[in-house]
Design a protein around this motif. Structure first.
Motif, mmCIF file in Angstrom:
data_model
loop_
_atom_site.group_PDB
_atom_site.id
_atom_site.type_symbol
_atom_site.label_atom_id
_atom_site.label_comp_id
_atom_site.label_asym_id
_atom_site.label_seq_id
_atom_site.Cartn_x
_atom_site.Cartn_y
_atom_site.Cartn_z
ATOM 1 N N ARG A 15 56.639 -35.104 -8.962
ATOM 2 C CA ARG A 15 57.412 -35.475 -9.789
ATOM 3 C C ARG A 15 57.699 -34.892 -11.035
ATOM 4 O O ARG A 15 56.534 -35.082 -11.510
ATOM 5 C CB ARG A 15 57.736 -37.227 -9.768
ATOM 6 C CG ARG A 15 57.757 -37.666 -8.311
ATOM 7 C CD ARG A 15 56.670 -38.282 -7.764
ATOM 8 N NE ARG A 15 57.060 -38.950 -6.612
ATOM 9 C CZ ARG A 15 57.375 -40.308 -6.656
ATOM 10 N NH1 ARG A 15 57.417 -40.889 -7.866
ATOM 11 N NH2 ARG A 15 57.986 -41.107 -5.729
ATOM 12 N N TYR A 65 65.521 -39.445 -9.621
ATOM 13 C CA TYR A 65 66.313 -40.435 -9.836
ATOM 14 C C TYR A 65 67.852 -39.814 -9.954
ATOM 15 O O TYR A 65 68.816 -40.412 -9.435
ATOM 16 C CB TYR A 65 66.003 -41.362 -10.755
ATOM 17 C CG TYR A 65 64.927 -42.084 -10.484
ATOM 18 C CD1 TYR A 65 64.910 -43.062 -9.453
ATOM 19 C CD2 TYR A 65 63.296 -42.235 -11.025
ATOM 20 C CE1 TYR A 65 63.670 -43.986 -9.169
ATOM 21 C CE2 TYR A 65 62.500 -42.697 -10.723
ATOM 22 C CZ TYR A 65 62.489 -43.734 -9.876
ATOM 23 O OH TYR A 65 61.410 -44.513 -9.452
ATOM 24 N N TYR A 109 54.804 -44.296 -14.746
ATOM 25 C CA TYR A 109 55.233 -42.930 -15.161
ATOM 26 C C TYR A 109 54.962 -42.732 -16.763
ATOM 27 O O TYR A 109 54.596 -41.742 -17.148
ATOM 28 C CB TYR A 109 56.721 -42.958 -14.652
ATOM 29 C CG TYR A 109 57.063 -43.059 -13.364
ATOM 30 C CD1 TYR A 109 56.160 -42.422 -12.474
ATOM 31 C CD2 TYR A 109 58.281 -43.929 -12.981
ATOM 32 C CE1 TYR A 109 56.556 -42.883 -11.036
ATOM 33 C CE2 TYR A 109 58.582 -44.049 -11.642
ATOM 34 C CZ TYR A 109 57.623 -43.431 -10.673
ATOM 35 O OH TYR A 109 58.015 -43.713 -9.247
ATOM 36 N N TYR A 114 61.321 -44.911 0.977
ATOM 37 C CA TYR A 114 62.469 -44.244 1.222
ATOM 38 C C TYR A 114 62.910 -44.057 2.563
ATOM 39 O O TYR A 114 62.111 -44.014 3.694
ATOM 40 C CB TYR A 114 62.020 -42.903 0.518
ATOM 41 C CG TYR A 114 61.744 -43.003 -0.944
ATOM 42 C CD1 TYR A 114 62.513 -43.662 -1.756
ATOM 43 C CD2 TYR A 114 60.348 -42.503 -1.286
ATOM 44 C CE1 TYR A 114 61.970 -43.463 -3.187
ATOM 45 C CE2 TYR A 114 59.881 -42.453 -2.624
ATOM 46 C CZ TYR A 114 60.915 -42.980 -3.649
ATOM 47 O OH TYR A 114 60.529 -43.016 -4.903
HETATM 48 FE FE FE Z 1 59.842 -43.791 -8.680
#
Ligand code: FE
Length: 326
Positions: free
Chosen positions: A111, A208, A151, A21
């Motif tokens: 997250r 996202y 995930y 990132y």
């Molecule tokens: Fe990711």
């Protein structure tokens, strides 16, 4: 001799990162400006980095291993590659739920894995829990990315721990029966498919959605603006969350500098910077959320121990395979 003595002494820290990132690099640059310590960043897939560290062995220049997949940190710890993190500079800053029980790695960002849906076709009350996704009324309207995604493995591991194998298996059979298409693509692709009308509901990490809302690409912005999210399981265990995290290599040649960087990343302003730039949640409670995250609202996060989840990932894969989630 004189020449060598005149060379700048230049402190460095070598970071092997599976997080790619712009916010991370901006933060590393700021760290360098403030401390004079240069950050050498090696970016690759988490598995590749871990293999590289193993191959390099005691000669590895790696100081810190950063990844969005904590199962890789668990693996690194189990293979003896990591050193215990110092209590004062690192561990004491992070709530116990977001770090390793044994102190070998810590979360850097959190997250939330939420349900995303098309508001013109779905009543959010019908999708208040992950369990709801297996209901027959969603037949042909659900899409999920592959169970190869860490995930989703982590999400299924949590179902296994809370409900046991039989119920988790039934849940997977239920969602597979509802699939509008074979699992494919990443989290963004699920959202694009819903916006295009191919399906009505899916499961994604919130950052996202944040990244797409602020994307330079107008099409992505439009997709994201057309969707809504539900934080699942607010009435019971809470929404499934995962973390990206970091570990200190046992053979780190620049241990002091590595700890300094890790400590820096956990400072309130760094946490706020990461969250504002990337829409992940801070792991420290004092950090303020950026406006978008505040708009999405407070939510109850599942506080299940991340080590326990990691221990269930292989079993989750077996259950998924048996029940047909590819
Ligand atoms: Fe990711």
């Amino acid at each position: 001799m004189l020449l060598a003595a005149c060379e700048p002494k230049g402190e460095v820290v070598n970071v092997y990162s599976g997080r790619h990132y712009a916010t991370d690099e901006a933060l590393f640059a700021q760290f360098t400006r403030e401390t004079g310590i240069r950050v050498n960043l090696v970016k690759a897939d988490s598995d590749q980095l871990l293999n590289r560290i193993e191959v390099e062995g005691t000669n590895s220049p790696a100081d810190l291993f950063i990844t969005a997949d904590v199962s890789r940190l668990s693996r690194a710890a189990a293979s003896g590659l990591l050193a215990p993190l110092p209590e004062e500079e690192v561990l004491s800053k992070v709530p116990a739920v977001y770090r390793d029980t044994e102190g070998f790695w810590t979360g850097l960002t959190m997250r939330a894995r939420v349900i995303v849906y098309a508001p013109d076709r779905i009543n959010p009350e019908a999708i208040a829990t992950y369990e709801d996704l297996a209901k027959a009324e969603l037949g042909g309207r659900l899409i999920m990315r592959s169970i190869q995604s860490h995930y989703n493995q982590s999400l299924l591991a949590s179902m296994l721990l809370y409900q046991g194998e039989e119920a988790a298996m039934a849940w997977v059979r239920g969602i597979v029966a509802n699939f509008a298409r074979e699992p494919q693509g990443n989290d963004r692709d699920q959202m694009k498919a819903i916006a295009s009308g191919l399906a009505d509901v899916s499961v994604v990490n919130t950052y996202y959605l944040g990244q797409m809302l602020s994307s330079a690409n107008e099409e992505e912005q439009k997709v994201a603006a057309s969707l809504r999210i539900v934080f699942p399981n607010q009435a019971d265990r809470g929404t499934h969350v995962n973390v990206s995290g970091a570990g200190l290599l046992r053979n780190a040649p620049n241990r002091t500098q590595a700890i300094r960087l890790l400590s820096y990343l956990l400072e309130r302003r760094s946490q706020e910077f990461l969250s504002a730039g990337n829409y992940e949640y801070p792991v420290i409670a004092e950090a303020e959320w950026p406006e978008l995250l505040q708009q999405w609202g407070m939510f109850r996060a599942d506080t299940i121990n991340l080590n326990r989840l990691n221990d269930q990932l292989d079993r989750a894969l077996v259950v998924a395979r048996t029940a047909g989630w590819k």
